[in-house]
Design a protein around this motif. Structure first.
Motif, PDB file in Angstrom:
ATOM      1  N   TYR A 211       0.826  -1.191   0.000  1.00  0.00           N
ATOM      2  CA  TYR A 211       0.000   0.000   0.000  1.00  0.00           C
ATOM      3  C   TYR A 211       0.868   1.251   0.000  1.00  0.00           C
ATOM      4  CZ  TYR A 211      -4.210  -2.753   1.013  1.00  0.00           C
ATOM      5  OH  TYR A 211      -5.257  -3.621   0.937  1.00  0.00           O
TER       6      TYR A 211
ATOM      7  N   ASP B 189      -0.400   5.882   4.079  1.00  0.00           N
ATOM      8  CA  ASP B 189      -1.695   6.503   4.379  1.00  0.00           C
ATOM      9  C   ASP B 189      -1.708   8.015   4.164  1.00  0.00           C
ATOM     10  OD1 ASP B 189      -3.043   4.165   5.031  1.00  0.00           O
ATOM     11  OD2 ASP B 189      -2.424   4.239   7.136  1.00  0.00           O
ATOM     12  N   GLU B 190      -0.639   8.705   4.596  1.00  0.00           N
ATOM     13  CA  GLU B 190      -0.649  10.181   4.501  1.00  0.00           C
ATOM     14  C   GLU B 190      -0.805  10.613   3.048  1.00  0.00           C
ATOM     15  OE1 GLU B 190       1.222   8.041   6.913  1.00  0.00           O
ATOM     16  OE2 GLU B 190       2.819   8.886   5.667  1.00  0.00           O
TER      17      GLU B 190
ATOM     18  N   THR C 148      -2.033   8.789   0.471  1.00  0.00           N
ATOM     19  CA  THR C 148      -3.337   8.367  -0.053  1.00  0.00           C
ATOM     20  C   THR C 148      -4.454   9.250   0.509  1.00  0.00           C
ATOM     21  OG1 THR C 148      -2.454   6.128  -0.102  1.00  0.00           O
ATOM     22  CG2 THR C 148      -4.820   6.358  -0.393  1.00  0.00           C
ATOM     23  N   ASN C 149      -4.412   9.499   1.790  1.00  0.00           N
ATOM     24  CA  ASN C 149      -5.461  10.299   2.426  1.00  0.00           C
ATOM     25  C   ASN C 149      -5.536  11.706   1.829  1.00  0.00           C
ATOM     26  OD1 ASN C 149      -6.360   8.324   4.184  1.00  0.00           O
ATOM     27  ND2 ASN C 149      -4.906   8.877   5.791  1.00  0.00           N
TER      28      ASN C 149
ATOM     29  N   TYR D 123     -10.770   2.492  -1.551  1.00  0.00           N
ATOM     30  CA  TYR D 123     -10.487   3.358  -0.402  1.00  0.00           C
ATOM     31  C   TYR D 123     -11.719   3.364   0.484  1.00  0.00           C
ATOM     32  CZ  TYR D 123      -9.150   7.433   2.363  1.00  0.00           C
ATOM     33  OH  TYR D 123      -8.814   8.268   3.415  1.00  0.00           O
ATOM     34  N   PRO D 124     -11.615   3.287   1.799  1.00  0.00           N
ATOM     35  CA  PRO D 124     -10.403   3.097   2.579  1.00  0.00           C
ATOM     36  C   PRO D 124      -9.922   1.649   2.542  1.00  0.00           C
ATOM     37  CG  PRO D 124     -12.316   3.212   4.027  1.00  0.00           C
ATOM     38  CD  PRO D 124     -12.816   3.438   2.641  1.00  0.00           C
TER      39      PRO D 124
ATOM     40  N   THR E  46      -7.218   0.808   4.993  1.00  0.00           N
ATOM     41  CA  THR E  46      -6.584   0.566   6.295  1.00  0.00           C
ATOM     42  C   THR E  46      -7.458   1.234   7.361  1.00  0.00           C
ATOM     43  OG1 THR E  46      -5.309   2.637   6.287  1.00  0.00           O
ATOM     44  CG2 THR E  46      -4.243   0.713   5.280  1.00  0.00           C
TER      45      THR E  46
ATOM     46  N   GLN F 124      -7.132   4.881   7.343  1.00  0.00           N
ATOM     47  CA  GLN F 124      -7.872   5.537   6.252  1.00  0.00           C
ATOM     48  C   GLN F 124      -9.356   5.662   6.601  1.00  0.00           C
ATOM     49  OE1 GLN F 124      -6.991   3.676   2.434  1.00  0.00           O
ATOM     50  NE2 GLN F 124      -4.785   3.935   2.712  1.00  0.00           N
TER      51      GLN F 124
ATOM     52  N   GLU G 226      -9.608   8.642   8.766  1.00  0.00           N
ATOM     53  CA  GLU G 226      -9.433   9.863   7.980  1.00  0.00           C
ATOM     54  C   GLU G 226     -10.703  10.171   7.177  1.00  0.00           C
ATOM     55  OE1 GLU G 226      -6.905  11.763   8.301  1.00  0.00           O
ATOM     56  OE2 GLU G 226      -7.187  13.167   6.628  1.00  0.00           O
TER      57      GLU G 226
ATOM     58  N   GLN H  83      -4.480  -6.063   6.147  1.00  0.00           N
ATOM     59  CA  GLN H  83      -4.798  -4.660   6.448  1.00  0.00           C
ATOM     60  C   GLN H  83      -6.215  -4.243   6.100  1.00  0.00           C
ATOM     61  OE1 GLN H  83      -1.805  -1.718   6.049  1.00  0.00           O
ATOM     62  NE2 GLN H  83      -0.355  -3.146   5.131  1.00  0.00           N
TER      63      GLN H  83
END
Ligand code: AMP
Length: 190
Positions: free
Chosen positions: A58, A61-62, A64-65, A86-87, A89, A92, A95, A151
């Motif tokens: 993956y 996260d930062e 992708t978010n 998405y999400p 994880t 995510q 977020e 995940q």
């Protein structure tokens, strides 16, 4: 409608996402497609994402978010959207919750396509031949399955606990699965 479409790699999410989004007249937001477009254009985001994608891992996260936050901020996503991929994880999910909270919106349903793991590997290998995706070698496919199980599969429980889960058998012809999804969503929203 705000829908999340989940399912293991090769379960046919991308194809179904477009049909469902079209039906509800909302944009299909596919993080995989956005990453691939950035890789093709060799943008800074694409360069960063590519090494993770090629390894079947993956993207952090930062990264992708932030990308999803930008995309969902577009005007066309205001009335609703379908999230494909998405999400993925728990971070995510949190977020996404916070993105939705700013506009007091919420997810209506989380559609999960269920499928047999071995069957999926052979489907993905077939797709590799047709589309020539760099992340469709057998080794990377197995890695992607593993990452999904570790995940992303736990998210099924998270959304199940929220009462949002709509599970659909993802095996079979594309049209058959599409019908199952619409039937399930109709029963769900009725
Ligand atoms: P997909 O087309 O949805 O299978 O995504 C292809 C690849 O893009 C994945 O194997 C990941 O490397 C990356 N990717 C897509 N969506 C996400 C996400 N939500 N979080 C992290 N990486 C992602």
């Amino acid at each position: 409608m705000r829908i999340i479409l989940m399912g293991p790699p090769g379960a046919g999410k991308g194809t179904q996402a477009k049909v469902i989004a079209n039906h509800f007249a909302v944009p299909a937001v596919s993080t995989g497609d956005i990453f691939r477009a950035n890789v093709a254009g060799q943008t800074p985001l694409g360069v960063e994402a590519q090494r993770y994608m090629d390894a079947g891992e993956y993207v952090p996260d930062e990264v992708t978010n932030q990308m999803v936050r930008d995309r969902l901020g577009h005007e066309d996503a205001r009335p609703g959207f379908l999230l494909d991929g998405y999400p993925r994880t728990v971070a995510q999910v949190e977020e996404l919750d916070s993105m939705l909270a700013t506009t007091s919106d919420s997810i209506d349903a989380v559609v999960v396509l269920t499928a047999d793991q071995d069957e999926l590997v052979s489907r993905l290998l077939q797709r590799a031949e047709i589309e020539g995706r760099a992340d469709d070698t057998e080794e990377v496919i197995r890695k992607r399955q593993e990452v999904y199980t570790e995940q992303t599969a736990p998210l099924i429980r998270v959304y199940g606990d929220r009462g949002l889960l709509v599970e659909v058998d993802g095996m079979g012809e594309i049209d058959t699965v599409t019908h199952r999804i619409f039937d399930a969503l109709e029963a769900w929203t009725a």
